[in-house]
Write a protein that holds these residues in place. Structure first.
Motif, PDB file in Angstrom:
ATOM      1  N   LEU A 105       0.842  -1.195   0.000  1.00  0.00           N
ATOM      2  CA  LEU A 105       0.000   0.000   0.000  1.00  0.00           C
ATOM      3  C   LEU A 105       0.878   1.246   0.000  1.00  0.00           C
ATOM      4  N   HIS A 106       0.593   2.167  -0.890  1.00  0.00           N
ATOM      5  CA  HIS A 106       1.367   3.410  -0.953  1.00  0.00           C
ATOM      6  C   HIS A 106       0.610   4.516  -0.215  1.00  0.00           C
ATOM      7  N   ALA A 107       0.531   4.363   1.097  1.00  0.00           N
ATOM      8  CA  ALA A 107      -0.148   5.349   1.943  1.00  0.00           C
ATOM      9  C   ALA A 107       0.883   6.040   2.830  1.00  0.00           C
ATOM     10  N   SER A 108       0.747   7.350   2.968  1.00  0.00           N
ATOM     11  CA  SER A 108       1.647   8.082   3.865  1.00  0.00           C
ATOM     12  C   SER A 108       1.128   7.960   5.296  1.00  0.00           C
ATOM     13  N   LYS A 109       2.042   7.970   6.240  1.00  0.00           N
ATOM     14  CA  LYS A 109       1.661   7.756   7.640  1.00  0.00           C
ATOM     15  C   LYS A 109       2.515   8.611   8.569  1.00  0.00           C
ATOM     16  N   ARG A 110       1.957   8.917   9.715  1.00  0.00           N
ATOM     17  CA  ARG A 110       2.648   9.708  10.734  1.00  0.00           C
ATOM     18  C   ARG A 110       2.325   9.122  12.107  1.00  0.00           C
ATOM     19  N   THR A 111       3.360   9.021  12.940  1.00  0.00           N
ATOM     20  CA  THR A 111       3.171   8.541  14.313  1.00  0.00           C
ATOM     21  C   THR A 111       2.892   9.725  15.232  1.00  0.00           C
ATOM     22  N   MET A 112       1.851   9.623  16.024  1.00  0.00           N
ATOM     23  CA  MET A 112       1.515  10.692  16.963  1.00  0.00           C
ATOM     24  C   MET A 112       2.495  10.722  18.137  1.00  0.00           C
ATOM     25  N   ASP A 113       2.629  11.885  18.740  1.00  0.00           N
ATOM     26  CA  ASP A 113       3.462  12.070  19.929  1.00  0.00           C
ATOM     27  C   ASP A 113       2.923  11.175  21.054  1.00  0.00           C
ATOM     28  N   PHE A 114       3.771  10.255  21.545  1.00  0.00           N
ATOM     29  CA  PHE A 114       3.255   9.278  22.513  1.00  0.00           C
ATOM     30  C   PHE A 114       3.043   9.860  23.909  1.00  0.00           C
ATOM     31  N   TYR A 115       3.538  11.074  24.164  1.00  0.00           N
ATOM     32  CA  TYR A 115       3.231  11.728  25.436  1.00  0.00           C
ATOM     33  C   TYR A 115       1.928  12.529  25.362  1.00  0.00           C
ATOM     34  N   LEU A 116       1.541  12.930  24.158  1.00  0.00           N
ATOM     35  CA  LEU A 116       0.273  13.642  23.991  1.00  0.00           C
ATOM     36  C   LEU A 116      -0.871  12.660  23.768  1.00  0.00           C
ATOM     37  N   PHE A 117      -0.634  11.706  22.887  1.00  0.00           N
ATOM     38  CA  PHE A 117      -1.629  10.663  22.619  1.00  0.00           C
ATOM     39  C   PHE A 117      -1.114   9.403  23.322  1.00  0.00           C
ATOM     40  N   MET A 118      -1.414   9.323  24.602  1.00  0.00           N
ATOM     41  CA  MET A 118      -0.727   8.403  25.510  1.00  0.00           C
ATOM     42  C   MET A 118      -1.480   7.090  25.699  1.00  0.00           C
ATOM     43  N   ASN A 119      -0.720   5.994  25.674  1.00  0.00           N
ATOM     44  CA  ASN A 119      -1.320   4.705  26.007  1.00  0.00           C
ATOM     45  C   ASN A 119      -1.144   4.432  27.500  1.00  0.00           C
ATOM     46  N   SER A 120      -1.880   3.459  28.005  1.00  0.00           N
ATOM     47  CA  SER A 120      -1.899   3.245  29.457  1.00  0.00           C
ATOM     48  C   SER A 120      -0.616   2.617  29.990  1.00  0.00           C
ATOM     49  N   LYS A 121       0.190   2.008  29.123  1.00  0.00           N
ATOM     50  CA  LYS A 121       1.488   1.501  29.582  1.00  0.00           C
ATOM     51  C   LYS A 121       2.408   2.669  29.930  1.00  0.00           C
ATOM     52  N   VAL A 122       2.416   3.680  29.080  1.00  0.00           N
ATOM     53  CA  VAL A 122       3.234   4.868  29.343  1.00  0.00           C
ATOM     54  C   VAL A 122       2.793   5.534  30.642  1.00  0.00           C
ATOM     55  N   LEU A 123       1.490   5.617  30.838  1.00  0.00           N
ATOM     56  CA  LEU A 123       0.975   6.284  32.040  1.00  0.00           C
ATOM     57  C   LEU A 123       1.336   5.531  33.312  1.00  0.00           C
ATOM     58  N   PHE A 124       1.008   4.238  33.357  1.00  0.00           N
ATOM     59  CA  PHE A 124       1.132   3.510  34.615  1.00  0.00           C
ATOM     60  C   PHE A 124       2.546   3.007  34.899  1.00  0.00           C
ATOM     61  N   LYS A 125       3.364   2.815  33.866  1.00  0.00           N
ATOM     62  CA  LYS A 125       4.735   2.352  34.106  1.00  0.00           C
ATOM     63  C   LYS A 125       5.731   3.497  34.250  1.00  0.00           C
ATOM     64  N   THR A 126       5.435   4.634  33.613  1.00  0.00           N
ATOM     65  CA  THR A 126       6.434   5.705  33.567  1.00  0.00           C
ATOM     66  C   THR A 126       5.932   7.026  34.140  1.00  0.00           C
ATOM     67  N   VAL A 127       4.883   7.555  33.564  1.00  0.00           N
ATOM     68  CA  VAL A 127       4.464   8.927  33.866  1.00  0.00           C
ATOM     69  C   VAL A 127       4.071   9.119  35.325  1.00  0.00           C
ATOM     70  N   ARG A 128       3.280   8.220  35.871  1.00  0.00           N
ATOM     71  CA  ARG A 128       2.790   8.433  37.243  1.00  0.00           C
ATOM     72  C   ARG A 128       3.904   8.352  38.284  1.00  0.00           C
ATOM     73  N   LYS A 129       5.068   7.801  37.896  1.00  0.00           N
ATOM     74  CA  LYS A 129       6.185   7.663  38.830  1.00  0.00           C
ATOM     75  C   LYS A 129       7.213   8.782  38.687  1.00  0.00           C
ATOM     76  N   ASP A 130       6.978   9.689  37.758  1.00  0.00           N
ATOM     77  CA  ASP A 130       7.918  10.771  37.496  1.00  0.00           C
ATOM     78  C   ASP A 130       7.251  12.110  37.808  1.00  0.00           C
ATOM     79  N   ALA A 131       7.830  12.858  38.740  1.00  0.00           N
ATOM     80  CA  ALA A 131       7.213  14.111  39.195  1.00  0.00           C
ATOM     81  C   ALA A 131       7.044  15.117  38.063  1.00  0.00           C
ATOM     82  N   ASN A 132       8.014  15.178  37.157  1.00  0.00           N
ATOM     83  CA  ASN A 132       7.924  16.134  36.047  1.00  0.00           C
ATOM     84  C   ASN A 132       6.916  15.688  34.993  1.00  0.00           C
ATOM     85  N   LEU A 133       6.939  14.405  34.667  1.00  0.00           N
ATOM     86  CA  LEU A 133       6.011  13.902  33.654  1.00  0.00           C
ATOM     87  C   LEU A 133       4.562  13.970  34.135  1.00  0.00           C
ATOM     88  N   LYS A 134       4.368  13.874  35.446  1.00  0.00           N
ATOM     89  CA  LYS A 134       3.010  13.954  35.988  1.00  0.00           C
ATOM     90  C   LYS A 134       2.387  15.331  35.761  1.00  0.00           C
TER      91      LYS A 134
END
Length: 435
Positions: free
Chosen positions: A363-392
């Motif tokens: 398929l010749h389709a163009s694609k872009r990956t969204m910013d994973f801190y803005l469009f966040m999945n729950s692994k990023v939130l519960f494994k990383t973000v909630r444990k980091d004072a700045n990321l919170k």
């Protein structure tokens, strides 16, 4: 003698008259004094009420009290004026934001149109080194309202700038759907639509003033739509979305296990056929990396370089009404309709990323990956973000509870943390899931 008697009698009469006049005078004076004292001391001499001097001060007090009342009324009026001006200021800010967004979209469209014209126009020579740019943004298809006139009418009312959020839902996900549209309303997003897959969801949406569209009866979809689980329902969206694209609308496809914290349309690039959130959890996994495979038996050539990227999440992606985008939907829907079971997210990524090779045209389709801190999945939130004072302190655009099966309580905790300010709301949950 007679004269003497007359004089004596006259003198007595005068004396009596004088005494009478004095009595009358005394009575008049008494009445006058009584009136004066009654006026000056209406409550008596022994009353606790203040004398005349203090009464004058009382009058002054009344003037002060009256002045205070006027001052209070003026303060209230000023507060009302300030509130009114504040409301007008908020309205003006909103208008400025809307105009700014329209201007940004217009600039995006102008840039994309210029790019398309440059590439698709007359053949031309390549420019100097570093100036050549290939086509990134494919042109949109011509809208065809004959595909679904009823849906076309709904989209005309709901969409903003020919864009909208679309979610599929049946009664199995009713509780999550409520959190989903509650978060959308809190952000102030108006261009969203629920595709109701059963009557209960349709009525539920109408009761909560949520835009809803229910397809015409279709045996192919109805049995899955009414009773299917997450993956089965997810597979339907590729066929249903096709009509939206044919009608000329860009769609931000959303699962219902998502909490909205900002308006996602303010964070899109719109330069590709597909913009998707990632299942990756850091820069390497989200955006791709060179993964070296070690095979010692090969000696000098033991290290083989491979390119890896974690998959796009087929539960949240923005898709434009272009030919490659519609081809993507067709390819995925066709493969999911085959007898052998397949996971829609795996098929979605294979069709997007696999290159052409013998026996297969990619398929010749163009694609872009969204910013994973803005469009966040729950692994990023519960494994990383909630444990980091700045990321919170960061405020994501959306949070997708895609990594955890206990979706509803985690969605509610996300609302508590980011919307209601409950700082410990995320703490009770483990990083992953408990089997």
């Amino acid at each position: 003698m007679m004269a003497g008697r007359r004089e004596g009698s006259l003198m007595r009469d005068k004396a009596q008259s004088f005494r009478g006049s004095r009595i009358v005078t005394a009575i008049v004076l008494g009445i006058l004094l009584g009136c004066i004292f009654a006026f000056l001391f209406p409550h008596g001499f022994l009353s606790s009420y203040p004398p005349i001097q203090n009464r004058r001060f009382g009058k002054s007090d009344l003037q002060i009290s009256s002045s205070q009342c006027e001052s209070t009324e003026r303060t209230t009026a000023l507060k009302s004026d300030i509130a009114s001006l504040s409301d007008k200021n908020d309205e003006l800010k909103k208008e400025v934001q809307e105009l700014t967004e329209k201007l940004r979209l217009s600039e995006q469209e102008k840039d994309h149109a210029h790019e398309q014209f440059s590439v698709l126009g007359k053949p031309h020579k390549a420019g100097p080194f570093g100036t050549v740019k290939g086509l990134r943004t494919n042109p949109a298809v011509v809208p065809d309202e004959s595909v679904n006139p009823r849906l076309a009418k709904i989209l005309e009312e709901v969409a903003v700038q020919k864009e909208l959020i679309v979610a599929l839902a049946n009664s199995n996900v009713k509780s999550m759907l409520e959190v989903w549209f509650t978060s959308i309303k809190k952000v102030g997003i108006t261009n969203y639509l629920v595709v109701g897959l059963d009557d209960e969801i349709e009525e539920f949406c109408k009761a909560n003033d949520v835009p809803v569209y229910k397809r015409d009866p279709d045996e192919r979809f109805d049995s899955i739509g009414k009773t299917g689980g997450n993956h089965a329902v997810s597979g339907l969206k590729f066929r249903i979305l096709r009509e939206f694209l044919q009608l000329g609308y860009s769609v931000l496809l959303s699962d219902v296990d998502i909490v909205y914290l900002q308006n996602p349309f303010n964070h899109l690039y719109r330069d590709s056929d597909v913009e998707s959130m990632t299942d990756g959890h850091n820069n390497y996994t989200a955006y791709g990396f060179n993964d070296v495979f070690d095979e010692p038996s090969m000696g000098w050539a033991r290290y083989a370089h491979t390119m890896r990227i974690w998959v796009y999440n087929s539960g949240f992606f923005y898709i434009r009404p272009t030919l490659p985008a519609i081809e993507l939907l067709d390819r995925v829907a066709e493969r999911l309709s085959r007898p052998e079971k397949a996971w829609d997210q795996a098929v979605f990524n294979e069709e997007l990323f696999f290159p052409s090779h013998p026996g297969y045209n990619g398929l010749h389709a163009s694609k872009r990956t969204m910013d994973f801190y803005l469009f966040m999945n729950s692994k990023v939130l519960f494994k990383t973000v909630r444990k980091d004072a700045n990321l919170k302190k960061l405020k994501p655009v959306i949070l997708h509870v895609n990594y955890h099966p206990d979706k509803l309580p985690r969605m509610q905790a996300i609302m508590d943390f980011y919307v209601h300010g409950k700082q410990d709301a995320l703490e009770p949950f483990p990083d992953g899931s408990q089997w």
